[in-house]
Scaffold this active site. Sequence first.
Site, PDB file in Angstrom:
ATOM      1  N   ASN A 100       0.094  18.556 -20.805  1.00  0.00           N
ATOM      2  CA  ASN A 100      -0.102  17.581 -21.689  1.00  0.00           C
ATOM      3  C   ASN A 100      -0.471  18.075 -23.122  1.00  0.00           C
ATOM      4  O   ASN A 100      -1.008  17.741 -23.936  1.00  0.00           O
ATOM      5  CB  ASN A 100      -1.883  16.976 -21.330  1.00  0.00           C
ATOM      6  CG  ASN A 100      -1.548  15.972 -19.969  1.00  0.00           C
ATOM      7  OD1 ASN A 100      -0.919  15.364 -19.868  1.00  0.00           O
ATOM      8  ND2 ASN A 100      -2.432  16.250 -18.915  1.00  0.00           N
TER       9      ASN A 100
ATOM     10  N   HIS B   2      -0.850  10.793 -28.047  1.00  0.00           N
ATOM     11  CA  HIS B   2      -0.955   9.369 -27.271  1.00  0.00           C
ATOM     12  C   HIS B   2      -1.828   8.647 -28.187  1.00  0.00           C
ATOM     13  O   HIS B   2      -1.852   7.329 -28.344  1.00  0.00           O
ATOM     14  CB  HIS B   2      -1.826   9.544 -25.950  1.00  0.00           C
ATOM     15  CG  HIS B   2      -1.054   9.888 -24.681  1.00  0.00           C
ATOM     16  ND1 HIS B   2      -1.568  10.338 -23.697  1.00  0.00           N
ATOM     17  CD2 HIS B   2       0.283   9.924 -24.839  1.00  0.00           C
ATOM     18  CE1 HIS B   2      -0.611  10.462 -22.864  1.00  0.00           C
ATOM     19  NE2 HIS B   2       0.481  10.427 -23.224  1.00  0.00           N
TER      20      HIS B   2
ATOM     21  N   LYS C 161       8.145  22.202 -14.214  1.00  0.00           N
ATOM     22  CA  LYS C 161       7.239  21.086 -13.956  1.00  0.00           C
ATOM     23  C   LYS C 161       6.800  21.220 -12.570  1.00  0.00           C
ATOM     24  O   LYS C 161       5.490  20.878 -12.071  1.00  0.00           O
ATOM     25  CB  LYS C 161       7.583  19.686 -14.332  1.00  0.00           C
ATOM     26  CG  LYS C 161       6.594  18.591 -14.072  1.00  0.00           C
ATOM     27  CD  LYS C 161       6.875  17.551 -14.918  1.00  0.00           C
ATOM     28  CE  LYS C 161       5.566  16.382 -14.776  1.00  0.00           C
ATOM     29  NZ  LYS C 161       5.903  15.133 -15.508  1.00  0.00           N
TER      30      LYS C 161
ATOM     31  N   ARG D 239       0.722  -1.309  -0.081  1.00  0.00           N
ATOM     32  CA  ARG D 239       0.048   0.067  -0.100  1.00  0.00           C
ATOM     33  C   ARG D 239       0.886   1.432  -0.004  1.00  0.00           C
ATOM     34  O   ARG D 239       0.251   2.262   0.436  1.00  0.00           O
ATOM     35  CB  ARG D 239      -0.981   0.060   1.132  1.00  0.00           C
ATOM     36  CG  ARG D 239      -2.036  -1.097   1.188  1.00  0.00           C
ATOM     37  CD  ARG D 239      -3.274  -0.716   2.134  1.00  0.00           C
ATOM     38  NE  ARG D 239      -4.160  -1.726   2.057  1.00  0.00           N
ATOM     39  CZ  ARG D 239      -4.303  -2.954   2.570  1.00  0.00           C
ATOM     40  NH1 ARG D 239      -3.259  -3.307   3.560  1.00  0.00           N
ATOM     41  NH2 ARG D 239      -5.456  -3.817   2.482  1.00  0.00           N
TER      42      ARG D 239
ATOM     43  N   HIS E 134       7.620   7.972 -27.551  1.00  0.00           N
ATOM     44  CA  HIS E 134       6.749   9.038 -26.849  1.00  0.00           C
ATOM     45  C   HIS E 134       7.197  10.427 -27.238  1.00  0.00           C
ATOM     46  O   HIS E 134       6.196  11.220 -27.816  1.00  0.00           O
ATOM     47  CB  HIS E 134       6.877   8.875 -25.306  1.00  0.00           C
ATOM     48  CG  HIS E 134       5.836   9.787 -24.672  1.00  0.00           C
ATOM     49  ND1 HIS E 134       4.642   9.850 -24.873  1.00  0.00           N
ATOM     50  CD2 HIS E 134       6.414  10.918 -23.640  1.00  0.00           C
ATOM     51  CE1 HIS E 134       4.169  10.948 -24.072  1.00  0.00           C
ATOM     52  NE2 HIS E 134       5.101  11.780 -23.480  1.00  0.00           N
TER      53      HIS E 134
ATOM     54  N   LYS F 228       3.576  11.057 -11.307  1.00  0.00           N
ATOM     55  CA  LYS F 228       2.710  10.303 -12.050  1.00  0.00           C
ATOM     56  C   LYS F 228       3.392   9.154 -12.175  1.00  0.00           C
ATOM     57  O   LYS F 228       4.305   9.192 -12.878  1.00  0.00           O
ATOM     58  CB  LYS F 228       2.146  11.193 -13.197  1.00  0.00           C
ATOM     59  CG  LYS F 228       1.093  12.370 -12.880  1.00  0.00           C
ATOM     60  CD  LYS F 228       0.886  13.051 -14.183  1.00  0.00           C
ATOM     61  CE  LYS F 228       0.023  12.507 -14.946  1.00  0.00           C
ATOM     62  NZ  LYS F 228      -0.230  13.352 -16.223  1.00  0.00           N
TER      63      LYS F 228
ATOM     64  N   GLU G 174      -3.617  17.035 -11.065  1.00  0.00           N
ATOM     65  CA  GLU G 174      -4.256  17.120 -12.571  1.00  0.00           C
ATOM     66  C   GLU G 174      -5.678  17.604 -12.483  1.00  0.00           C
ATOM     67  O   GLU G 174      -6.329  16.860 -13.274  1.00  0.00           O
ATOM     68  CB  GLU G 174      -3.901  16.258 -13.234  1.00  0.00           C
ATOM     69  CG  GLU G 174      -3.997  16.450 -14.818  1.00  0.00           C
ATOM     70  CD  GLU G 174      -3.522  15.375 -15.597  1.00  0.00           C
ATOM     71  OE1 GLU G 174      -2.316  15.544 -16.283  1.00  0.00           O
ATOM     72  OE2 GLU G 174      -4.203  14.342 -15.894  1.00  0.00           O
TER      73      GLU G 174
ATOM     74  N   ARG H 250      -2.254  21.724 -14.046  1.00  0.00           N
ATOM     75  CA  ARG H 250      -1.221  20.578 -14.590  1.00  0.00           C
ATOM     76  C   ARG H 250      -1.806  19.955 -15.882  1.00  0.00           C
ATOM     77  O   ARG H 250      -0.868  19.311 -16.447  1.00  0.00           O
ATOM     78  CB  ARG H 250      -1.521  19.462 -13.557  1.00  0.00           C
ATOM     79  CG  ARG H 250      -0.244  18.564 -13.704  1.00  0.00           C
ATOM     80  CD  ARG H 250      -0.020  17.424 -12.495  1.00  0.00           C
ATOM     81  NE  ARG H 250       0.819  16.523 -12.833  1.00  0.00           N
ATOM     82  CZ  ARG H 250       1.647  15.759 -11.962  1.00  0.00           C
ATOM     83  NH1 ARG H 250       1.497  15.927 -10.647  1.00  0.00           N
ATOM     84  NH2 ARG H 250       2.418  14.882 -12.402  1.00  0.00           N
TER      85      ARG H 250
ATOM     86  N   GLU I  49       9.924  17.541 -25.014  1.00  0.00           N
ATOM     87  CA  GLU I  49       9.291  17.809 -23.668  1.00  0.00           C
ATOM     88  C   GLU I  49      10.074  19.115 -23.011  1.00  0.00           C
ATOM     89  O   GLU I  49       9.528  19.832 -22.366  1.00  0.00           O
ATOM     90  CB  GLU I  49       9.259  16.741 -22.803  1.00  0.00           C
ATOM     91  CG  GLU I  49       8.769  15.321 -23.121  1.00  0.00           C
ATOM     92  CD  GLU I  49       7.287  15.395 -22.896  1.00  0.00           C
ATOM     93  OE1 GLU I  49       6.829  16.546 -22.209  1.00  0.00           O
ATOM     94  OE2 GLU I  49       6.610  14.486 -22.983  1.00  0.00           O
TER      95      GLU I  49
ATOM     96  N   HIS J 189      -0.279  16.064 -26.109  1.00  0.00           N
ATOM     97  CA  HIS J 189      -0.506  14.608 -25.842  1.00  0.00           C
ATOM     98  C   HIS J 189      -1.783  13.919 -26.140  1.00  0.00           C
ATOM     99  O   HIS J 189      -1.791  12.700 -26.116  1.00  0.00           O
ATOM    100  CB  HIS J 189      -0.255  14.424 -24.137  1.00  0.00           C
ATOM    101  CG  HIS J 189       1.197  14.603 -23.620  1.00  0.00           C
ATOM    102  ND1 HIS J 189       1.952  15.794 -23.576  1.00  0.00           N
ATOM    103  CD2 HIS J 189       2.120  13.877 -22.865  1.00  0.00           C
ATOM    104  CE1 HIS J 189       3.120  15.661 -23.360  1.00  0.00           C
ATOM    105  NE2 HIS J 189       3.003  14.576 -22.707  1.00  0.00           N
TER     106      HIS J 189
END
Length: 380
Positions: free
Chosen positions: A253, A260, A235, A130, A275, A152, A245, A249, A194, A256
């Site tokens: 993206n 994606h 960032k 956990r 990517h 993330k 997000e 935030r 990026e 993206h």
Amino acid sequence: MAAARAPDAPVITVHVPLGDRAYDIFVGRGLLGEAGARIAALGARAAAIVTDSNVGALYGGALADALQQRGLRASIITVAPGEATKSYASLETVCDAVLEARIERGDLVIALGGGVVGDLAGFAAAVARRGVRFVQVPTSLLSQVDSSVGGKTGINSRHGKNLVGAFHQPSLVLADTALLDTLPIREMRAGYAEVVKYGLIDDAGFFDWCEANWQGVFAGGPERNEAVAQSCRAKAAVVVRDEREEGDRALLNLGHTFGHALERITRYDSARLVHGEGVAIGMCLAFRFSAFLGLCSADDATRVERHLVTVGLPTRLQDVPGGFGTVDELLDGMAQDKKVKAGALTFILARGIGQSFVAHGIEIAKVRAFLNHEIAATRT
């Protein structure tokens, strides 16, 4: 192990102030040689190093030895390189190996590798027992400026990229920029996309800097350290404002939603598209879409494309080897994106360079018209 840091080599520290989960990002040449001491300072008794077979062969054993010399019990968990490793099967393998290594909550999982390893190891750390602490030691430009920062973590689903994961902040990030000296040029270019993104989001001055200094970033001069550090600062500032997000935030993206979708169409085959390449095409599409909608000038969209072409990145749909699919396939890929709310598409669009914003509820018909326009342009 990589060469030790020269005594006079500067180390840039970027602090991420998240209360009791605050951490530091160290940026500089030769930092991997200090990893044993810096990681041991976190006070753990044991560490499981998650790495891929390529990076592990170069640095895994030496890092484990360095940790053991500092009194930590260390083990190595090796996965296959490539985006396909971000899977349910790999997550199970890593979690079981972490438990077998008797890693407790006060111990550490160390991600030694690029973005794939960082995302996978971070997610395993988030769910094993956990939640155990973890450290990012990113070895690619893309992971140093993006995926290692902000917490993330996750894996891919057949429905799309990064759709299964958790927010789990690292306890430390060590970005050794000397490790990029031997990175293949394609991977450097992909990571650089990026870097450029941070200028396009809200810092036109940094985009100007990139246009003037990109060659130094690739050559390994002081410009590289500054590019990584500034990207991390940018960032970190966004993450502190919106860790999960729910607002600002989402600006990270930029490019993206398109990127994606292209990765999904290419089935995450890195031989066709990695990517950062998808992000480069996606950012250009986002700026051209913004111009198509009358939000920004065509000159700004052209300037973005020109810079990315100059460094050798793809910028158009036809640049995807093996094809980019149909309009319906692209739209379907976007519909699975995490930024979809109530079935409406959300894009990061721009009013100009350094003036990006979150655009909710974009009509599918407008996206379809733009994509048809883009495809028609490839045939002229």
